[in-house]
Scaffold this active site. Structure first.
Site, short mmCIF file in Angstrom:
data_model
loop_
_atom_site.label_atom_id
_atom_site.label_comp_id
_atom_site.label_asym_id
_atom_site.label_seq_id
_atom_site.Cartn_x
_atom_site.Cartn_y
_atom_site.Cartn_z
N ALA A 258 0.92 -1.17 0.00
CA ALA A 258 -0.16 -0.02 -0.18
C ALA A 258 0.78 1.58 -0.04
CB ALA A 258 -0.81 -0.15 1.21
N GLU B 94 6.22 11.30 0.01
CA GLU B 94 5.41 11.77 -0.09
C GLU B 94 4.30 11.99 -1.12
OE1 GLU B 94 5.10 15.27 2.67
OE2 GLU B 94 6.73 14.63 3.45
N1 CAA Z 1 -7.87 16.79 2.43
C1 CAA Z 1 -9.24 16.13 2.98
N2 CAA Z 1 -10.03 15.00 3.22
C2 CAA Z 1 -9.17 14.37 1.53
C3 CAA Z 1 -8.13 15.19 0.49
C4 CAA Z 1 -7.40 16.28 1.28
N3 CAA Z 1 -6.43 16.89 0.33
N4 CAA Z 1 -8.36 14.60 0.00
C5 CAA Z 1 -9.70 13.16 -0.31
N5 CAA Z 1 -9.77 13.39 1.07
C6 CAA Z 1 -10.75 12.95 1.40
C7 CAA Z 1 -12.29 12.55 -0.04
O1 CAA Z 1 -12.80 14.09 0.39
C8 CAA Z 1 -12.91 11.72 0.10
O2 CAA Z 1 -13.63 11.81 1.33
P1 CAA Z 1 -14.65 10.31 1.96
O3 CAA Z 1 -14.54 9.70 1.65
O4 CAA Z 1 -15.96 11.75 2.28
O5 CAA Z 1 -16.16 11.00 -0.11
C9 CAA Z 1 -12.08 10.09 0.75
O6 CAA Z 1 -10.93 11.40 1.33
C10 CAA Z 1 -11.12 9.74 -0.39
O7 CAA Z 1 -10.65 10.77 -1.22
P2 CAA Z 1 -10.54 9.73 -3.05
O8 CAA Z 1 -11.63 8.87 -3.44
O9 CAA Z 1 -9.66 10.44 -3.44
O10 CAA Z 1 -9.51 8.58 -2.52
P3 CAA Z 1 -8.26 8.05 -3.66
O11 CAA Z 1 -8.62 6.85 -2.47
O12 CAA Z 1 -8.83 7.60 -4.54
O13 CAA Z 1 -6.96 8.15 -3.10
C11 CAA Z 1 -4.80 9.40 -3.06
C12 CAA Z 1 -6.63 9.43 -3.29
C13 CAA Z 1 -4.67 10.92 -3.82
C14 CAA Z 1 -4.38 8.33 -4.60
C15 CAA Z 1 -4.30 9.65 -1.81
O14 CAA Z 1 -4.46 7.65 -1.96
C16 CAA Z 1 -2.95 9.20 -2.50
O15 CAA Z 1 -2.14 10.90 -1.94
N6 CAA Z 1 -1.91 8.75 -2.72
C17 CAA Z 1 -0.30 8.80 -2.22
C18 CAA Z 1 -0.08 8.03 -0.98
C19 CAA Z 1 1.21 9.35 -0.03
O16 CAA Z 1 1.30 10.68 -0.54
N7 CAA Z 1 2.14 8.56 0.62
C20 CAA Z 1 2.97 8.99 1.28
C21 CAA Z 1 3.11 8.63 3.03
S1 CAA Z 1 4.42 9.37 3.11
C22 CAA Z 1 6.46 9.76 3.06
O17 CAA Z 1 6.45 9.13 1.79
C23 CAA Z 1 6.93 10.15 4.13
C24 CAA Z 1 8.85 9.57 4.28
O18 CAA Z 1 9.01 9.16 5.48
C25 CAA Z 1 9.18 9.10 3.44
#
Ligand code: CAA
Length: 392
Positions: free
Chosen positions: A130, A362
């Site tokens: 994931a 991120e």
């Molecule tokens: N703010 C608030 N709510 C939000 C939002 C935001 N920016 N974006 C989405 N939501 C809400 C939506 O409104 C929706 O709400 P409901 O349940 O009420 O419908 C819900 O969240 C689901 O949204 P999506 O349908 O858009 O969700 P998705 O499953 O399609 O995923 C995605 C969207 C953008 C792909 C997301 O999963 C994502 O950002 N993935 C990337 C993850 C990531 O960045 N990982 C990095 C890990 S941290 C790291 O790397 C640091 C380290 O230390 C190495």
């Protein structure tokens, strides 16, 4: 009014961070990269100077710096070394969900812990199966009386091997997709194991580990926000931290641009410094533009947060543009150095390796485009509690 002039305080803050990067980070950056050494000594100095936990509110012992201030610091630290900068800023990523949704008791105890002493925290979202697809996580949190029991593994965790506590996302309802994820504060204890330290292409000074929670019990009060509302907390956190990553990408690009510019004035080919050749001038010009626009997009995404406004699309614009720009600029910097650019005795090959992670962590550059496309084609209203926006 749009005004990009920094205040005297902001200029002083930027100067302080730059001074730290020049004196404490740059001199050891290439050695730590070569050996993959975790820079504890540099981190401790950064903590003492107040360059860690910058967004922690004053009531919990932090400086309560604005998001714009944070990006000024992060660009400078990353100009020194983005691996060390990532290690310095990881507490901010771990603390953001707590600041957004934690109870007063939890914030008082765990945010203050990071400012009272040199302690570390890590953000645990990603799992082996994931990454981009957050909802596919398998870690579970099961309620048992007045406790939750956490089981599962998280990977690519910055500072994971050294953290004193973790913000952990886990399924509290396995069948509910993103609506079944909750966020918890998990103190490190004997049931938390560090399974693997990654041997990375770049940012080799940062610690990246796999962390496993094995029947880890936490009090029910360590739930951050409401049960099954953790996905939103994760997304709101990333909206707040992606400007910082964009700032770090700007810092890497700026460093590469400066090295390449200086080298082009010294390196003589065909009887003149290579800076006299238009082929090099155009590369330098493109680098300058990319650094400039990366910074503007970064500042814009941070200022919106400081104004208490949602910045989802601007945050993704900045992170996507600055990360891709850092990759392009560092690649071109290697090109300006010619064959020497490929050799470890010269500084730019490290920067090219470091830049790559900017397009990955991120949220990959593809995920940023996905967010931008969704926000453009299907703009949706996301209700963020006003208090959470202010706290963030
Ligand atoms: N703010 C608030 N709510 C939000 C939002 C935001 N920016 N974006 C989405 N939501 C809400 C939506 O409104 C929706 O709400 P409901 O349940 O009420 O419908 C819900 O969240 C689901 O949204 P999506 O349908 O858009 O969700 P998705 O499953 O399609 O995923 C995605 C969207 C953008 C792909 C997301 O999963 C994502 O950002 N993935 C990337 C993850 C990531 O960045 N990982 C990095 C890990 S941290 C790291 O790397 C640091 C380290 O230390 C190495």
């Amino acid at each position: 009014m749009v005004d990009f002039t920094l205040t005297d305080e902001q200029k002083a803050l930027r100067e302080m961070a730059h001074d730290f990067a020049a004196k404490e980070i740059r001199p050891v950056a290439w050695e730590y990269d070569r050996d993959g050494t975790w820079p504890e000594d540099v981190l401790r100095k950064a903590w003492e100077l107040g360059l860690m936990n910058t967004h922690t509110p004053e009531e919990y012992g932090g400086p309560g710096a604005s998001y714009l201030d944070g990006t000024l610091i992060e660009e400078e630290l990353s100009w020194g070394c983005s691996g060390i900068a990532t290690s310095i800023s990881a507490n901010g990523l771990a603390s953001a969900p707590l600041a957004l949704g934690g109870s007063e008791e939890l914030k008082k105890r765990y945010l203050s812990m990071l400012t009272e002493d040199f302690k570390l925290a890590s953000f645990c979202l990603t799992e082996p199966d994931a990454g981009s697809d957050v909802s596919g996580m398998r870690t579970t949190a099961t309620r048992k009386g007045d406790k939750y029991v956490i089981n599962g593994s998280k990977c690519f965790i910055t500072n994971g091997g050294y953290a004193d506590w973790y913000t952990v996302y886990a399924k509290t309802d396995k069948d509910a997709g993103h609506r079944g994820i909750s966020c918890f504060l998990v103190p490190r204890d004997d049931t938390v194991s560090v399974d693997k330290k990654e041997d990375k292409m770049g940012q080799r000074a940062s610690n990246t580990a796999t962390i496993t929670f094995n029947e880890t019990e936490i009090p029910a009060g360590h739930l951050i926000g409401e049960e099954n509302k953790g996905f939103k907390i994760a997304m709101m956190t990333l909206d707040r931290t992606r400007p910082g990553v964009a700032a770090m990408a700007t810092g890497i690009a700026r460093a590469a641009f400066e090295f390449a510019t200086n080298y082009s004035k010294e390196r003589v080919q065909f009887g003149v410094p290579i800076a006299m050749h238009q082929a090099i001038q155009f590369m330098i010009a493109d680098m300058a533009t990319k650094v400039h626009l990366s910074r503007l997009a970064t500042w814009n995404s941070a200022v919106l947060l400081d104004q208490g406004r949602r910045n989802t699309i601007e945050s993704s614009h900045a992170k996507r543009f600055a990360a891709d720009a850092a990759m392009e600029v560092t690649t071109d910097a290697v090109q300006v150095y010619g064959g020497y650019g490929f050799i470890k005795d010269y500084p730019v090959e490290k920067l090219m390796r470091d830049a790559k992670i900017m397009q990955l962590y991120e949220g990959t550059s593809q995920i940023q485009r996905l967010v931008i496309a969704r926000e453009t084609l299907l703009p949706r209203r996301v209700d963020e509690p006003a208090a959470a926006v202010a706290a963030g």
